[in-house]
Structures are given as structure tokens and as C-alpha cells.
Motif scaffolding. Structure first.
Motif, mmCIF file in Angstrom:
data_model
loop_
_atom_site.group_PDB
_atom_site.id
_atom_site.type_symbol
_atom_site.label_atom_id
_atom_site.label_comp_id
_atom_site.label_asym_id
_atom_site.label_seq_id
_atom_site.Cartn_x
_atom_site.Cartn_y
_atom_site.Cartn_z
ATOM 1 N N GLU A 123 2.045 -4.503 10.027
ATOM 2 C CA GLU A 123 3.160 -3.560 10.082
ATOM 3 C C GLU A 123 2.747 -2.271 10.801
ATOM 4 O O GLU A 123 3.192 -1.174 10.469
ATOM 5 N N GLY A 124 1.837 -2.430 11.786
ATOM 6 C CA GLY A 124 1.415 -1.298 12.606
ATOM 7 C C GLY A 124 0.401 -0.390 11.955
ATOM 8 O O GLY A 124 0.029 0.629 12.529
ATOM 9 N N ARG A 125 -0.088 -0.743 10.770
ATOM 10 C CA ARG A 125 -1.025 0.136 10.045
ATOM 11 C C ARG A 125 -2.187 -0.656 9.472
ATOM 12 O O ARG A 125 -2.124 -1.874 9.346
ATOM 13 N N ASN A 126 -3.237 0.057 9.098
ATOM 14 C CA ASN A 126 -4.375 -0.624 8.469
ATOM 15 C C ASN A 126 -5.010 0.165 7.330
ATOM 16 O O ASN A 126 -5.923 -0.336 6.687
ATOM 17 N N GLN A 127 -4.537 1.361 7.033
ATOM 18 C CA GLN A 127 -5.145 2.198 5.999
ATOM 19 C C GLN A 127 -4.347 2.161 4.694
ATOM 20 O O GLN A 127 -3.122 2.289 4.709
ATOM 21 N N ARG A 128 -5.055 1.932 3.585
ATOM 22 C CA ARG A 128 -4.513 2.067 2.229
ATOM 23 C C ARG A 128 -3.358 1.100 1.942
ATOM 24 O O ARG A 128 -2.278 1.516 1.546
ATOM 25 N N ARG A 129 -3.607 -0.171 2.155
ATOM 26 C CA ARG A 129 -2.658 -1.199 1.710
ATOM 27 C C ARG A 129 -2.948 -1.461 0.231
ATOM 28 O O ARG A 129 -4.003 -1.987 -0.119
ATOM 29 N N VAL A 130 -2.021 -1.104 -0.631
ATOM 30 C CA VAL A 130 -2.280 -1.063 -2.074
ATOM 31 C C VAL A 130 -1.335 -2.009 -2.807
ATOM 32 O O VAL A 130 -0.150 -2.127 -2.465
ATOM 33 N N ILE A 131 -1.862 -2.662 -3.824
ATOM 34 C CA ILE A 131 -1.061 -3.496 -4.718
ATOM 35 C C ILE A 131 -1.858 -3.706 -5.998
ATOM 36 O O ILE A 131 -3.088 -3.536 -6.018
ATOM 37 N N GLY A 132 -1.169 -4.032 -7.074
ATOM 38 C CA GLY A 132 -1.830 -4.393 -8.323
ATOM 39 C C GLY A 132 -1.347 -5.754 -8.780
ATOM 40 O O GLY A 132 -0.204 -6.143 -8.495
ATOM 41 N N TRP A 186 3.217 -7.972 -10.548
ATOM 42 C CA TRP A 186 2.684 -7.261 -9.392
ATOM 43 C C TRP A 186 3.180 -5.820 -9.409
ATOM 44 O O TRP A 186 4.326 -5.544 -9.752
ATOM 45 N N PHE A 187 2.300 -4.907 -9.007
ATOM 46 C CA PHE A 187 2.580 -3.480 -8.981
ATOM 47 C C PHE A 187 2.723 -3.052 -7.530
ATOM 48 O O PHE A 187 1.760 -3.129 -6.754
ATOM 49 N N GLY A 188 3.930 -2.636 -7.132
ATOM 50 C CA GLY A 188 4.133 -2.236 -5.750
ATOM 51 C C GLY A 188 5.548 -1.756 -5.523
ATOM 52 O O GLY A 188 6.295 -1.453 -6.461
ATOM 53 N N GLU A 189 5.923 -1.675 -4.253
ATOM 54 C CA GLU A 189 7.278 -1.256 -3.897
ATOM 55 C C GLU A 189 8.252 -2.414 -4.073
ATOM 56 O O GLU A 189 7.885 -3.582 -3.905
ATOM 57 N N PRO A 190 9.504 -2.122 -4.384
ATOM 58 C CA PRO A 190 10.495 -3.203 -4.474
ATOM 59 C C PRO A 190 10.738 -3.827 -3.108
ATOM 60 O O PRO A 190 10.784 -3.144 -2.092
ATOM 61 N N ASP A 191 10.876 -5.135 -3.091
ATOM 62 C CA ASP A 191 11.137 -5.864 -1.856
ATOM 63 C C ASP A 191 12.253 -6.862 -2.151
ATOM 64 O O ASP A 191 12.039 -7.865 -2.823
ATOM 65 N N THR A 192 13.442 -6.592 -1.645
ATOM 66 C CA THR A 192 14.599 -7.457 -1.915
ATOM 67 C C THR A 192 14.888 -8.401 -0.766
ATOM 68 O O THR A 192 15.901 -9.084 -0.756
ATOM 69 N N ASP A 193 14.004 -8.468 0.204
ATOM 70 C CA ASP A 193 14.260 -9.271 1.394
ATOM 71 C C ASP A 193 14.212 -10.770 1.125
ATOM 72 O O ASP A 193 14.716 -11.555 1.913
ATOM 73 N N SER A 235 7.889 -7.231 -6.178
ATOM 74 C CA SER A 235 7.139 -6.057 -5.742
ATOM 75 C C SER A 235 6.168 -6.485 -4.655
ATOM 76 O O SER A 235 5.517 -7.522 -4.765
ATOM 77 N N ARG A 236 6.051 -5.678 -3.624
ATOM 78 C CA ARG A 236 5.176 -5.965 -2.499
ATOM 79 C C ARG A 236 4.176 -4.823 -2.344
ATOM 80 O O ARG A 236 4.312 -3.756 -2.951
ATOM 81 N N SER A 237 3.156 -5.039 -1.527
ATOM 82 C CA SER A 237 2.173 -3.988 -1.273
ATOM 83 C C SER A 237 2.835 -2.825 -0.548
ATOM 84 O O SER A 237 3.885 -2.978 0.084
ATOM 85 N N TRP A 238 2.216 -1.672 -0.650
ATOM 86 C CA TRP A 238 2.754 -0.506 0.056
ATOM 87 C C TRP A 238 1.611 0.286 0.675
ATOM 88 O O TRP A 238 0.445 0.105 0.326
ATOM 89 N N TRP A 239 1.979 1.122 1.627
ATOM 90 C CA TRP A 239 1.002 1.962 2.323
ATOM 91 C C TRP A 239 0.949 3.300 1.591
ATOM 92 O O TRP A 239 1.797 4.169 1.786
ATOM 93 N N ALA A 240 -0.035 3.435 0.747
ATOM 94 C CA ALA A 240 -0.104 4.591 -0.151
ATOM 95 C C ALA A 240 -0.695 5.801 0.565
ATOM 96 O O ALA A 240 -1.424 5.681 1.551
#
Length: 717
Positions: A281-290, A309-316, A322-327
Motif C-alpha cells: 500500500e505504498g508504505r513499509n513502516q509500522r505495519r501493526v496488528i494484534g 484481531w486488533f486493528g482498523e475496521p475493514d468492511t471490504d 479488523s485489518r493491520s494499520w499503519w500506526a
């Protein structure tokens, strides 16, 4: 629905050309289509709504999102305005227009068919032991080594939290939203529930929590998409998915090793922060999930499968997940996931770390066990040569509420395993010899391994691989001697074994067997041997033996080839320590060759002769040899009268006889004038002999001891 959409209307004639599509741009970070699709989801806008706002068709927007076309620059500026961002953001595509969505725990619903899992079966494949964690987690990092000219760096950081530090961490991980799930899961009465109950009670009463963070650097990181094939999904979303991408050198092959991370957590909870070697997704720093592994449970009448899973909501995907997020940096700091450098790799935070074996019960003991386990498992990979960097370097640090409790301790293979490290270094430096003549020399010889052909596509031809055996004198502090450490791949220790038929009195030694890629070679036979040996390993990767993969993948005889390989290894050891080969099949060969036993007395003879069952010996501080011999005897009607004789095995001339200072019966016999008397019907006996130091023609440390057990002259029944 995105607020304020109607305030931005673009009906420019020039935009009509976008309906015909355009060239897919290679500018910026993430590809335009996936980036745009995600931005629309993050602002809750449909493709149709964007098309209406821009005065275009939904088909045009769909073509952008799917990557079949890309809008012109003036259209991109219009899209930026709709999304409420600037032109640079839409051109670079290295950030989301809505930077932060609220993170949450998503718990997987129970199976619709009523199926239940009362725990993660993969976690039970290994013990929740710190030594197992050190082996499996470090091996996974080594398998993902990025730059082959540099070592993978592994840092184990243990921290005990209490007071406000504990409160802040629990708030960051949304502990309050988990409490209901934990309480329910701990009340099911199943095995995992009992452990959870104890962990929750200890947290409530002691108000302390042990975290263990495993950081690796110069590793690939959790690359790949959120749900489809890749490193990320293999670790975070799937079970039994090994997904090793760096050729055939990987130590693991079952995809079970990662389960040790969750097994080491008393709460089944692990947080992850990854720096990617290739952008996602164009990034590589701080991909976070639980990820949380609980057994099946119910909360407020709703049943849950267990994992969360601990992350951002993903309704796609049509359902809430919950999916990983760029913290941001503040978030990873609050989650105790801050990485000190930007180098690619991953940090795993084990919440409620413990050593289930009971060997390590406090921070100091856990710290020491990690250091020792890392040295035991990876000493060979930590050794550097004159022109070869180590494969891995490791350290352990222990904190308490952010303050250093036990300073960083770098694992030094030469300190923990000096003889073995000396052998490995001599091999890397090309300083081995063909036979030993000095104390710290390292002898090398090749050991043949015959690999049978694969069943599929086989032409019936076997392959011969030359493994390498290194042997050197054991150091005085070695707690285990006369052992062979067998390894393959990235110098991964597979097993430790004692060779058979060692001569009594052989100089204590340690040996290393390098097979497959561990030899450092890249010939065609190396990859074949690596695959064969890996197929012969169980999930623990602790021996070469029969497995389903071995028997189903290779033609008949694969198990026999492994047996022959072990025999060749033992023969090579005996050659290097000066042992003559014998062909007998009963008892240790050093005594077997010289054990001259016969029945004594008159009357009916025994159907067979006594044989040596076991021998052990050592040199006393006085220089005298002490030897214990266990003998098995056949059924006989007469008593046995046997005479033990001690001799030194010297390089030339006859074997000088050494006097006994004492002979002592220890089982089922008695000593009479230097003879052993064994009564009729006795099937086993044992004795201990101590040589007379004054009768030694040479220093006992420079000779091998031979014990002959002979029929006593003049003996009678």
C-alpha cells in the motif's frame, strides 16, 4: 456516506476522455487503483457516488480501481478535492486521506455448523518453554534473512510492567474490551481455560505483567497482502502455512514454529509491528496488528470461535473484520512495539510471557534461560570466519517499567561452546586437518549420504552427497562430551547424538556434522540432500527419521539410507579418533573385540558366552582409571569364574598389562583372589575396577584402556 460530496461538482468537457481509459501510471508509491479503492472505503463513499460527483460513469471509476485505466492529471486533482486532500497526496500515494480509523478487537464468530475449537491445536505441538520459543522464533528470523552478506540481528527484550506503566499498556491494548471474552473463555472447564483462569487471577492479585518482545533486523518483514498469499497472511491469518520464500535453506517446513509465540503467552495474545522489505500500500513502516487465540466461548449470548484481531475496521470483504494499520510513532510506543531502527524486520510482543516448564520462574532465570537457549540452538550460525560473516547475532535485555534491570547480554558462542565454535571457525577458515596431533586442532572428513530418487518423475537414479564431519577435543568445562551435533540449512541444529562403539579411553571429543546447505556448498547434490533431510524431520525438527513425507515422496529404501548415513557418521568418528573397525554385532566394539569369555568348570556347558552390555569409565584425579562393566550371561548350570585384565592400548608393540588396585562387585557376583565368581542361573552381573596408578607404563590420559574378561586359569565350578 462522505459528507459534503455535493459541494464539489466537476462537469468539465475535458474529463470525457477519461471514459475511454488511460495508461496505468507507474508514478508514486502504491498503484493508483488499490489506493483509490481503499480511500473510498475509508471515507465510506461508493464508486457510483464518486462518478456522480465527477460527472463520469461508474464504469470509468471501476476501471481506475481495478487497474485497467488511470485518470488524467486534471481528473486526479478533482479526485483530490473530493477526498479532501492535496494533489501531492494523490500523486505520491504513500498515505491514506483519513489517517487514523479507530482500532478495535474483532472476534471471529462461531462456526455456523456448531463446530468448536477449545484452543489452537498448533500451539500444542510444542511446549510453552522459553528454550523452544528461542529455537523456533530465531529460526524463523534466520529463514527470512534479507541481505546475505550481513547477519540477522535478533533482540529479546523482556520487561515487567506494574503500576501506571501497566495501566497505560492495558489501556493501549483495549484490555477492558477483552475482559468479558477472557472471563467467558476461562470458565469453559477445558485445558486452555484452566491456564487462562490462573493467568487472570495472577494479574488481578499481583498487578504485574511480563512482556517479551522479539525483534529481528535484516529480515524480510511481514510483506504481502492482508488476506491473500504472503508472509503477512501466513503468520497472522493462517495455521500450518510455512510460506518460506528464500529457496530450500529454510529450517522449518510445517508452519508450526510461529505458534510458539502465542503458546508462550499466558493470555494467548501477541502484538506485531513490522517494517517491510518491499512496500505494501505504498508504505513499509509500522505495519501493526494484534492477534488473540482463545478457545470457543460465549459473551452475552453470542458465540465466538476464539481467534480475534486488533486493528482498523475493514468492511471490504462483506463482513466486519479488523485489518493491520499503519500506526504512528506514539501508538507503537504505547503498545511497547517501538523499533529502534528503520531496518526491515518484525517485532513480536508476547503479552504475559512465561516458561511453562517451571525451570525459570523469575526475570533473572528467564533471562539466563534465553541466553543459554540461543547459544545452544544457534552457536554454529553465530560463528564468523575470516571471510564469512555470522548468519545471526542475538542478545537479551531485561527491563522493569522502562528501566534496565539486566543489561543487554550478547550471546557469545565461543564462551558457551568453545570447542564446537572452534571447530566451526576452523572449517570456515579452511584450517582443518586430516588427523589430530595437537589438542586444539580440528579434524575433517567427508561422510557419504545416498539420497534415493523421488517417486514422482524419477529415473531411478540415486544421488550421493558429501556431508562434512568436524571433530576436536572437548574442552575441560564441557558438560556433555563424545557427542555429534548434526545440522543442515542455515547451520540449524537438528539433533545431538552419541556415536556407537566408541573405544574405551578415547580422548573426550565433540563433533559437528554439516549436511546440505550447512556445508556452505551450492553443488546440485546439496539441494537434493537438503530436501531429503528436511523431509525426514518431524515438526520438532529434532531428528532424521521416518516421516509421512519421507515415505510418500521417496522411493523405497529412504529409511535405510538414513540408517546407513548414521552408520557412516559413526565410522567417520571412529576413524578420526583412531578406532579400528570390527565386524562383530554384540556389545561395544572396543571391549567386544577383546572380550574373551568362556564358561568355567565342568558339567553341562552354557549355550553361549557372556557379553558386555554396558561400559563406562573415567580417569580419577590420581591418574588411575576407574571402569564399570555390566555383563549379560547366558543360562548355565555351572558357575562362571572370570578374570578381568586391564591393558593399555599403545600405538606400537604389545599391550602392557596394568595391575588392579581394587576390584569390587556391584551386582550378582563376588570377587575372590582377583576373579569374578558368578553363580549358576544368574543372567547379569557388574563390577567396578580401579587401576593401580603405579603400574601405568605411561600417563593414563595418553592411552586407551582395554579390559579383557577371561576364563580364570585353574578356575573350577
Amino acid at each position: 456516506m462522505f459528507d459534503g460530496v455535493s459541494s464539489v461538482k466537476y462537469a468539465l468537457t475535458r474529463l470525457a476522455g477519461d471514459r475511454r481509459g488511460g495508461r496505468v501510471s507507474t508514478d508514486g508509491g502504491e498503484d493508483f487503483g488499490p489506493w483509490l479503492g481503499r480511500q473510498l472505503r475509508r471515507v465510506d463513499m461508493s464508486q457510483t457516488q464518486l462518478a456522480d460527483t465527477l460527472g463520469l460513469t461508474r464504469a470509468a471509476v471501476s476501471a481506475w480501481v481495478t487497474g485497467r485505466a488511470e485518470p488524467r492529471e486534471e481528473t486526479k486533482r478533482a479526485i483530490a478535492a473530493v477526498l479532501g486532500t492535496d494533489e501531492a497526496a494523490i500523486h505520491n500515494r504513500t498515505a491514506d486521506v483519513v489517517a487514523n480509523l479507530p482500532v478495535r478487537w474483532h472476534h471471529r464468530p462461531a462456526h455456523a455448523d456448531g463446530g468448536r475449537e477449545y484452543g489452537n491445536a498448533a500451539a500444542f505441538a510444542f511446549a510453552a518453554d522459553l528454550s523452544v520459543l528461542a529455537r523456533e522464533a530465531t529460526q524463523n528470523s534466520v529463514d527470512e534473512r534479507l541481505d546475505q552478506t550481513k547477519p540477522v540481528s535478533i533482540r529479546y527484550t523482556m520487561q515487567e510492567l506494574s503500576g501506571e506503566h501497566l495501566d497505560a499498556f492495558l489501556a493501549a491494548v483495549h484490555w477492558s474490551s477483552l475482559e468479558g471474552h477472557y472471563e467467558s473463555a476461562a470458565s469453559t472447564g477445558q485445558k486452555v481455560a484452566l491456564s487462562l483462569r490462573a493467568a487472570l487471577d495472577d494479574l488481578a492479585s499481583e498487578r504485574t505483567l511480563v512482556l517479551l518482545r522479539v525483534d529481528d533486523f535484516n529480515a524480510a518483514g511481514l510483506t504481502g497482502p492482508e488476506y491473500d498469499d504472503g508472509r503477512f497472511a501466513a503468520v497472522v491469518r493462517r495455521q500450518l502455512d510455512s510460506h518460506k520464500q528464500f529457496g530450500g535453506r529454510a529450517g522449518g517446513s510445517y508452519g508450526l514454529g510461529k505458534a510458539t509465540l502465542w503458546a508462550t503467552s499466558r493470555f494467548g495474545l501477541v502484538l506485531i509491528n513490522s517494517t517491510l522489505s518491499s512496500p505494501h500500500e505504498g508504505r513499509n513502516q509500522r505495519r501493526v496488528i494484534g492477534r488473540l487465540d482463545l478457545p470457543w466461548h460465549e459473551v452475552d449470548g453470542v458465540a465466538y470461535a476464539g481467534p480475534a484481531w486488533f486493528g482498523e475496521p475493514d468492511t471490504d470483504r462483506g463482513v466486519a473484520v479488523s485489518r493491520s494499520w499503519w500506526a504512528d510513532e506514539a501508538t507503537v510506543r504505547s503498545l511497547q512495539l517501538e523499533r529502534p531502527v528503520a531496518e526491515a524486520g518484525t517485532s513480536f510482543l508476547i503479552v504475559g510471557a512465561h516458561d511453562a516448564s517451571g525451570d525459570a520462574t523469575n526475570l533473572q532465570e528467564m533471562h539466563d534461560k534465553l541466553v543459554r537457549s540461543l547459544a545452544d540452538g544457534f552457536w554454529a550460525a553465530m560463528v564468523a570466519g575470516r571471510d564469512a560473516t555470522p548468519i545471526v547475532e542475538a542478545s537479551v535485555t531485561t527491563l522493569r517499567n522502562g528501566q534496565v534491570l539486566i543489561p543487554e547480554e550478547r550471546v557469545d558462542p565461543h564462551r558457551v561452546h568453545p570447542a564446537l565454535s572452534r571447530a566451526m571457525q576452523a572449517y570456515l577458515n579452511g584450517e582443518t586437518v586430516s588427523s589430530l596431533s595437537a589438542g586444539e586442532q580440528v579434524a575433517r572428513t567427508d561422510v557419504p549420504l545416498v539420497i534415493p530418487p523421488l517417486r514422482a518423475g524419477s529415473r531411478g537414479r540415486s544421488t550421493e552427497h558429501s556431508a562434512v564431519l568436524l571433530l576436536t577435543a572437548a574442552d575441560d568445562q564441557a558438560d556433555r562430551i563424545n557427542r555429534i551435533i548434526c545440522m543442515r540449512g542455515n547451520r540449524m541444529t537438528v539433533m545431538e547424538r552419541r556415536p556407537q562403539d566408541l573405544p574405551l579411553g578415547a580422548t573426550p571429543f565433540l563433533a559437528v556434522l554439516l549436511a546440505g546447505y550447512a556445508t556452505g556448498r551450492t553443488d546440485d547434490d546439496v539441494a537434493v540432500a537438503e530436501r531429503f533431510l528436511r523431509a525426514s524431520e518431524p515438526p520438532e525438527h529434532d531428528r532424521w527419521d521416518r516421516t509421512e513425507e519421507l515415505t510418500s515422496s521417496y522411493e523405497r529404501g529412504a529409511l535405510s539410507r538414513l540408517h546407513e548415513f548414521r552408520q557412516e557418521i559413526d565410522r567417520a568418528v571412529r576413524r578420526l579418533i583412531g578406532k579400528r573397525e570390527v565386524s562383530s554385532t554384540a556389545g561395544p566394539s572396543a571391549l567386544r573385540e577383546l572380550l574373551k569369555l568362556d564358561g568355567a568348570g565342568s558339567g553341562r556347558r552354557a549355550s553361549g558366552v557372556p557379553t558386555v552390555h554396558n561400559v563406562s569409565a573415567h580417569i580419577e584425579d590420581t591418574g588411575a582409571w576407574q571402569v564399570r562393566v555390566d555383563i549379560r550371561l547366558p543360562e548355565a548350570q555351572d558357575r562362571w569364574v572370570l578374570t578381568p585384565v586391564a591393558k593399555f592400548d599403545v600405538r606400537s608393540g604389545g599391550r602392557p598389562t596394568v595391575a588392579w588396585k581394587s576390584l569390587t562387585s556391584t551386582q550378582n557376583c563376588h570377587v575372590d583372589d582377583g576373579n569374578l565368581i558368578v553363580e549358576p542361573g544368574v543372567r547379569s552381573a557388574a563390577f567396578v575396577g580401579l587401576t593401580d596408578r603405579g603400574s601405568h607404563p605411561v600417563n593414563g590420559a595418553f592411552a586407551r584402556l582395554i579390559v579383557e574378561v577371561q576364563k580364570a586359569r585353574g578356575g573350577s565350578s
